[in-house]
Design a protein around this motif. Sequence first.
Motif, PDB file in Angstrom:
ATOM      1  N   LEU A 376     -26.602  38.009 -29.950  1.00 34.75           N
ATOM      2  CA  LEU A 376     -27.885  37.182 -30.286  1.00 34.75           C
ATOM      3  C   LEU A 376     -27.996  37.055 -31.931  1.00 34.75           C
ATOM      4  O   LEU A 376     -28.651  35.993 -32.232  1.00 34.75           O
ATOM      5  N   ARG A 377     -27.497  38.075 -32.355  1.00 33.69           N
ATOM      6  CA  ARG A 377     -27.700  37.794 -34.002  1.00 33.69           C
ATOM      7  C   ARG A 377     -26.599  36.873 -34.496  1.00 33.69           C
ATOM      8  O   ARG A 377     -27.079  35.994 -35.573  1.00 33.69           O
ATOM      9  N   VAL A 378     -25.649  36.804 -33.836  1.00 36.98           N
ATOM     10  CA  VAL A 378     -24.573  35.492 -34.278  1.00 36.98           C
ATOM     11  C   VAL A 378     -25.127  34.256 -34.033  1.00 36.98           C
ATOM     12  O   VAL A 378     -25.182  33.232 -35.029  1.00 36.98           O
ATOM     13  N   LEU A 379     -25.958  34.169 -32.841  1.00 42.22           N
ATOM     14  CA  LEU A 379     -26.544  32.941 -32.496  1.00 42.22           C
ATOM     15  C   LEU A 379     -27.869  32.665 -33.495  1.00 42.22           C
ATOM     16  O   LEU A 379     -27.862  31.485 -33.744  1.00 42.22           O
ATOM     17  N   GLY A 380     -28.437  33.424 -33.772  1.00 37.06           N
ATOM     18  CA  GLY A 380     -29.487  33.346 -34.725  1.00 37.06           C
ATOM     19  C   GLY A 380     -29.165  32.916 -35.979  1.00 37.06           C
ATOM     20  O   GLY A 380     -29.688  31.883 -36.653  1.00 37.06           O
ATOM     21  N   THR A 381     -27.880  33.574 -36.501  1.00 40.99           N
ATOM     22  CA  THR A 381     -27.380  33.048 -37.858  1.00 40.99           C
ATOM     23  C   THR A 381     -27.083  31.767 -37.700  1.00 40.99           C
ATOM     24  O   THR A 381     -27.140  30.697 -38.440  1.00 40.99           O
ATOM     25  N   PHE A 382     -26.317  31.250 -36.586  1.00 36.70           N
ATOM     26  CA  PHE A 382     -25.891  29.846 -36.487  1.00 36.70           C
ATOM     27  C   PHE A 382     -26.896  28.790 -36.519  1.00 36.70           C
ATOM     28  O   PHE A 382     -26.873  28.015 -36.951  1.00 36.70           O
ATOM     29  N   LEU A 383     -28.051  29.113 -35.597  1.00 35.93           N
ATOM     30  CA  LEU A 383     -29.057  28.275 -35.379  1.00 35.93           C
ATOM     31  C   LEU A 383     -29.783  27.951 -36.467  1.00 35.93           C
ATOM     32  O   LEU A 383     -30.206  26.825 -37.009  1.00 35.93           O
ATOM     33  N   THR A 384     -29.963  29.067 -37.482  1.00 40.93           N
ATOM     34  CA  THR A 384     -30.695  28.843 -38.671  1.00 40.93           C
ATOM     35  C   THR A 384     -29.997  27.955 -39.747  1.00 40.93           C
ATOM     36  O   THR A 384     -30.418  26.968 -40.433  1.00 40.93           O
ATOM     37  N   TRP A 385     -28.725  28.271 -39.575  1.00 40.97           N
ATOM     38  CA  TRP A 385     -27.747  27.448 -40.698  1.00 40.97           C
ATOM     39  C   TRP A 385     -27.863  26.059 -40.063  1.00 40.97           C
ATOM     40  O   TRP A 385     -27.837  25.118 -40.927  1.00 40.97           O
ATOM     41  N   MET A 386     -27.598  25.591 -38.658  1.00 37.48           N
ATOM     42  CA  MET A 386     -27.802  24.108 -38.229  1.00 37.48           C
ATOM     43  C   MET A 386     -28.961  23.488 -38.821  1.00 37.48           C
ATOM     44  O   MET A 386     -29.179  22.546 -38.895  1.00 37.48           O
ATOM     45  N   GLN A 387     -30.180  24.510 -38.535  1.00 36.29           N
ATOM     46  CA  GLN A 387     -31.655  23.732 -38.932  1.00 36.29           C
ATOM     47  C   GLN A 387     -31.847  23.470 -40.204  1.00 36.29           C
ATOM     48  O   GLN A 387     -32.376  22.421 -40.641  1.00 36.29           O
ATOM     49  N   GLU A 388     -31.304  24.264 -41.228  1.00 37.33           N
ATOM     50  CA  GLU A 388     -31.534  24.090 -42.718  1.00 37.33           C
ATOM     51  C   GLU A 388     -30.303  23.579 -43.377  1.00 37.33           C
ATOM     52  O   GLU A 388     -30.606  23.433 -44.710  1.00 37.33           O
TER      53      GLU A 388
END
Length: 538
Positions: A376-388
């Motif tokens: 979940l934390r890996v997913l969160g890091t990746f999603l935030t990076w993709m968004q910003e």
Amino acid sequence: MNGQVMTRDEFKAELDRLLRAHFPAVHISTYEEERVLEVVKDLAGDLTCSIFGWSASHGVFEIDHHDHGVIDSKLAMADLAAALETFEQMLQSKQAEKKGLIFVLLDPTTYLTDRNANPIYARKLRDLIHRIRSENRVATCLIVTPGSAMPKELERDITLLDFPLPTREEIRIHVDRLFAHLALSPAIAVTEGERLKERFTEAAVGLTLSEIRNAVSYAVVDDLRIDDRDVRHVFLQKRQIVRKSGLLDFIENLDLSLDDIGGLDRLKAWMKRRRLAFSEDGRAFGVQAPKGVLVTGVPGCGKSWSAKCVAAAWKLPLLKLDMGRIYSSLVGSSEEHIRQVLQVAEAVAPCVLWLDEIEKGLPRPGAHIGDSGVSLRVLGTFLTWMQEKQSSVFVFATANQIDLLPPEILRKGRFDEIFFVDLPNEEERREILSIHIRRAGRDPQAIDLDRLVELSGPAVHGPDVALTGAELAAWINEAMINAYHRRVEQGEKAPDVGLPDFEESAHGTVPLARLRAEEISALRRWAQGHALRASAPG
């Protein structure tokens, strides 16, 4: 890593504010030690501060802000504890009362973060920080080193600051100077023209100035000339960055193009338009760099092959991430790995980051049980990076089991588009067969392609069943093996590969589309409302 990338001038202004505000300790993460010291010397001159540095090789030395070198090395104490004690004594000196002090620690992290490090080093540094703060001294301790690792007890006392890599404008100025310097030598032939300089500049984004200089020097010594062919040496320099990470693979596909993709016309047309967004003219027009694409569908139908061809057609480095490398049994390592991967990709940008079978590394919430929330934390890091993300990293993600992906990753704003790749139709099978026969060194016109298309489709294998692109390639290879075996047994007079070789192995193939018919039907139903077809109708 997220948000707008800081420029050198912005870094200088931020560090200036920190020094004027008397922040006791600042950690500067960088590989470009020389450029950081240049900035520090300029600021010290403006603030009338004295600079003292320390390194394990030179001990304590005084740095003159009027000169780029060391002018005094009389305090040669390589031990960090002794150096910090010396800095504390300097705080009590008459010089400290008249002028501010800047202490620069070069690469002290081995003393501070190594598992077997003596705890006295971290304690001594903390004492220095507390003394600066409690006595209200005009002094700041700068820690200059790659990475951001710090002992836990110092985390709240130290301000983190990343020194930016050279901007495109700085790189262009550096490239102009390098070319001008090379042109002075009568032994070196330099191809003049703004286009070549622009290509070198574009390729060098993400490198340090010293790495750019190394790449240009390496290109020159080969043939004593600099031209369009030497741009690849800049990409080879980026390959070094990727290899050192240990988490990514650098894939070279110099001989591929979009024409090597059989079918998938809509996907190819979409990619051709997106390529323009990476150009200088596109940026000037106001076009933002594309975020990426997610390609799902039937296994073996060209998803991975498309990633290779797209990167080659765009003349960008292709970085492949096997999601299995991200996860580690050590606490915190998996999260650090995904951050490291994204940092390396941004350092190499512009590039294509290929996430193969993304569903294996970023599964939906139901698959997180038992991993203590790491995924979940890996997913969160990746999603935030993709968004910003602002860097020119084009993410090319492939997925075979789209139902395993979390819904957050499928919404707009993460990927620019989602494409579905189905079994190849008749025209696509013809195109794929032609490409692979040609790559095998044979003329497709010399073989009955109509018959091969028939043998690879529903007429032989049943309704709604056709060979995938990977199965077509394997089928051609099997026919080539049959022909070569015949040549070995019968000699040079044996006939070359032909229709009988294909017919011999066609009926022995059990297509994936028959074995996994239910899964493919489910994929098609999902794609109807969630993805664009990668192929035109028919």
